[in-house]
Design a protein around this motif. Structure first.
Motif, PDB file in Angstrom:
ATOM      1  N   ILE A   1       0.837  -1.306   0.019  1.00 35.39           N
ATOM      2  CA  ILE A   1       0.089   0.034  -0.248  1.00 35.39           C
ATOM      3  C   ILE A   1       1.012   1.348  -0.239  1.00 35.39           C
ATOM      4  O   ILE A   1       1.774   1.307   0.596  1.00 35.39           O
ATOM      5  CB  ILE A   1      -1.000   0.022   1.354  1.00 35.39           C
ATOM      6  CG1 ILE A   1      -1.761   1.017   1.262  1.00 35.39           C
ATOM      7  CG2 ILE A   1      -0.337  -0.133   2.712  1.00 35.39           C
ATOM      8  CD1 ILE A   1      -3.161   1.160   2.231  1.00 35.39           C
TER       9      ILE A   1
ATOM     10  N   GLN B   1      -6.979   2.335   0.008  1.00 30.33           N
ATOM     11  CA  GLN B   1      -7.084   0.724  -0.409  1.00 30.33           C
ATOM     12  C   GLN B   1      -7.938   0.015   0.292  1.00 30.33           C
ATOM     13  O   GLN B   1      -7.841   0.110   1.570  1.00 30.33           O
ATOM     14  CB  GLN B   1      -5.547   0.617  -0.423  1.00 30.33           C
ATOM     15  CG  GLN B   1      -5.289  -1.062  -1.161  1.00 30.33           C
ATOM     16  CD  GLN B   1      -3.845  -0.929  -1.490  1.00 30.33           C
ATOM     17  OE1 GLN B   1      -3.479  -0.048  -2.095  1.00 30.33           O
ATOM     18  NE2 GLN B   1      -3.237  -1.943  -0.857  1.00 30.33           N
TER      19      GLN B   1
ATOM     20  N   GLN C   1      -9.448   1.372  -7.082  1.00 29.69           N
ATOM     21  CA  GLN C   1      -8.812   0.156  -6.751  1.00 29.69           C
ATOM     22  C   GLN C   1      -7.770  -0.554  -7.601  1.00 29.69           C
ATOM     23  O   GLN C   1      -6.916  -1.059  -7.233  1.00 29.69           O
ATOM     24  CB  GLN C   1      -9.678  -0.645  -6.258  1.00 29.69           C
ATOM     25  CG  GLN C   1     -10.721  -0.113  -5.072  1.00 29.69           C
ATOM     26  CD  GLN C   1     -10.148   0.326  -3.841  1.00 29.69           C
ATOM     27  OE1 GLN C   1      -9.080  -0.136  -3.412  1.00 29.69           O
ATOM     28  NE2 GLN C   1     -10.739   1.172  -3.115  1.00 29.69           N
TER      29      GLN C   1
ATOM     30  N   ASN D   1      -4.469   2.247  -6.947  1.00 29.61           N
ATOM     31  CA  ASN D   1      -4.253   1.435  -6.045  1.00 29.61           C
ATOM     32  C   ASN D   1      -3.384   0.420  -6.327  1.00 29.61           C
ATOM     33  O   ASN D   1      -2.367  -0.059  -5.363  1.00 29.61           O
ATOM     34  CB  ASN D   1      -5.423   1.230  -5.162  1.00 29.61           C
ATOM     35  CG  ASN D   1      -6.201   2.251  -4.714  1.00 29.61           C
ATOM     36  OD1 ASN D   1      -5.752   3.470  -4.954  1.00 29.61           O
ATOM     37  ND2 ASN D   1      -7.203   2.039  -3.931  1.00 29.61           N
TER      38      ASN D   1
END
Ligand SMILES: [Zn+2]
Length: 515
Positions: free
Chosen positions: A175, A258, A285, A289
């Motif tokens: 992340i 996220q 996403q 992400n």
């Protein structure tokens, strides 16, 4: 220099003082022997108490929004140390600022973070750059009447003896710092689940303030439809071992954190008004992400795509008309609104990073690319790009996307990207075309003369593949032409009498036409 590997974040919410108190256990691996570790930490909001390695306090300096930690000797292997700190809040939920927002105006407290592009450093000392992804454990201690929501999976909730609870969230997926998030409130949780294309079932969780429950049920009704659409084009939901969540937050906050999209509460009306934002954030996403721009210069790879995917979603379920309706809306801005290169000029100016051209011209360029390469190649490009194992869970630049386009299409699209992505024009954002036509009757049939002048060619001479349609009593005749000089003078022949000539009837090219 070093790679940040893992943040173990432990924070307690002090509502009375609007502060976070706690520590982050920071694990890094040096790229080369390292004795000073540099970490982002806002001087305005973060107060460092101590930094501890192996039970020993380390010396540090905290200035110009950076922490300089002296390890006292050189390390070349993994190091971890704890940074004890307090973070105050100077953020009131404005869309163009960030940090931790405490909204204590209502009956129950509402707290949420907003960290893009560089505001994580206001509440966690962190390597606050998009290109160094970590795994994270996030433990948040709150009054036991409240619920804390964060990234990844809820591992555990501990009841403490002092009237508090500790929520332990964890993400094993890499992340970027700006996607780390938490929110606290008197949430109720609505549970659902989704079975992905590879047959993994994961939870969908909605964290909703009680007063919004019924409306939220209506507004979140299409989440599975959206996931199905995204997986169909772009592969499995990237965080299928954890969850997809949506959490209501106060202020102007809306963010694709996220595994946990935050949506400002007043968008929840029960009438579906929030749908376009939900598909935009879900698209992130994948685009943002899973595959993250290496620096903020390349943010169009997130925002342009998320805006484009809004149109693709409506096309998928409602048809082409809706797709064009949305793209026409993006293109129908005042001339010059999107002037400037698509690869951002600044990595540090909030207004340039998040300018309209990044969002809208970004989507328009993807739209034009689709017409040039054709639908099936276009979709193959997007899928190849977003599922590339080198890019997944990692970072990309604009050049990575362009390279994918060239490889998949087999076309040299250099001129297209040069013209629409890199060229830095401050007065125009599209070509202006002056267009005239006339017809003359021949012995058999008609001649149509078309004259197109590129009025802006002195500023920049665009290459414009475009469709020209001659409408006769019987038929519409479509021709693909390329405008690439100041004046194009073209003759066409047709059997039936032409009634009208139209350039780019479906609006695939970003341009302004004058007569
Ligand atoms: Zn976005």
């Amino acid at each position: 220099m070093y790679d940040a590997l893992h943040y173990d974040i432990n924070i307690k919410i002090d509502l009375g003082n609007k502060i976070l108190i706690g520590y982050v256990n920071y694990t890094i691996i040096p790229n080369e022997p390292l004795n000073i570790v540099v970490i982002s930490a806002s001087n305005a909001t973060i107060q460092i108490d101590s930094i501890v390695y192996n039970r020993k306090k380390l010396n540090f300096k905290h200035n110009a929004n950076h922490l300089y930690i002296n390890l006292e000797r050189f390390y070349s292997d993994t190091v971890n140390f704890k940074i004890f700190y307090k973070a105050i809040s100077d953020f009131n939920g404005e869309f163009d600022k960030g940090g931790v927002y405490f909204d204590l105006s209502g009956d129950t407290p509402k707290i949420a973070t907003s960290s893009q592009p560089f505001f994580t450093r206001k509440w966690i000392p962190s390597k606050d750059v998009p290109y160094d992804k970590v795994t994270a454990d996030i433990k948040i201690t709150v009054p036991d009447t409240l619920v804390a929501v964060s990234n990844g999976t809820l591992i555990d909730v501990t009841n403490n003896t002092d009237g508090t609870k500790t929520y332990f969230w964890s993400t094993k997926y890499p992340i970027a710092s700006y996607l780390i998030f938490f929110a606290v409130g008197k949430y109720e949780v609505l549970e659902d689940s989704f079975t992905s294309i590879s047959n993994a079932t994961f939870p969908i969780q909605y964290f909703v303030f009680p007063e919004y429950i019924e409306k939220a049920k209506e507004d979140f009704n299409n989440t599975k439809k959206m996931l199905k659409f995204m997986e169909n084009y772009f592969g499995e939901y990237p965080f299928a071992k954890e969850k997809y969540g949506i959490v209501l937050v106060p202020g102007e906050l809306m963010m694709e954190n996220q595994t946990i999209t935050s949506i400002k509460e007043d968008l929840i009306t029960g009438k579906g008004d929030v749908e376009q934002f939900l598909i935009h954030e879900l698209a992130h996403q994948w685009f943002g992400n899973l595959v993250t721009p290496k620096s903020w210069h390349h943010l169009w790879l997130s925002e342009g795509f998320a805006n484009y995917i809004q149109a693709l979603y409506y096309e998928y379920y409602l048809g082409k008309k809706w797709y064009h309706y949305i793209l026409n809306f993006y293109m129908d801005r005042d001339f010059g609104s999107y002037a400037g290169p698509l690869v951002g000029k600044s990595d540090t100016s909030f207004n340039d990073i998040f300018s309209e051209r990044i969002y809208f011209k970004g989507a328009i360029v993807i739209h034009m690319l689709r017409k040039i390469v054709g639908d099936s190649t276009f979709l193959k490009i997007l899928k190849t790009y977003i599922t590339n194992p080198v890019f997944k869970y990692s970072n990309v630049t604009t050049e990575n996307f362009i390279e994918t386009c060239k490889q998949v299409s087999g076309k040299n699209l250099g001129w297209f990207f040069e013209q629409w992505i890199y060229t830095d024009l401050d007065s125009i954002d599209r070509p202006v075309l002056k267009f005239k036509w006339n017809k003359s009757q021949l012995k058999t049939g008609y001649k149509v003369n078309v004259n197109i002048q590129q009025l802006t060619s002195e500023i920049y001479n665009f290459t414009i593949p475009i469709e020209l349609s001659i409408i006769t009593n019987k038929d519409t005749l479509n021709y693909g032409i390329i405008i690439n000089s100041q004046v194009e003078n073209l003759d066409f022949f047709c059997e039936d009498e032409p009634q009208d000539v139209i350039i780019d009837k479906d609006n695939w090219v970003f341009k302004k036409i004058v007569n």
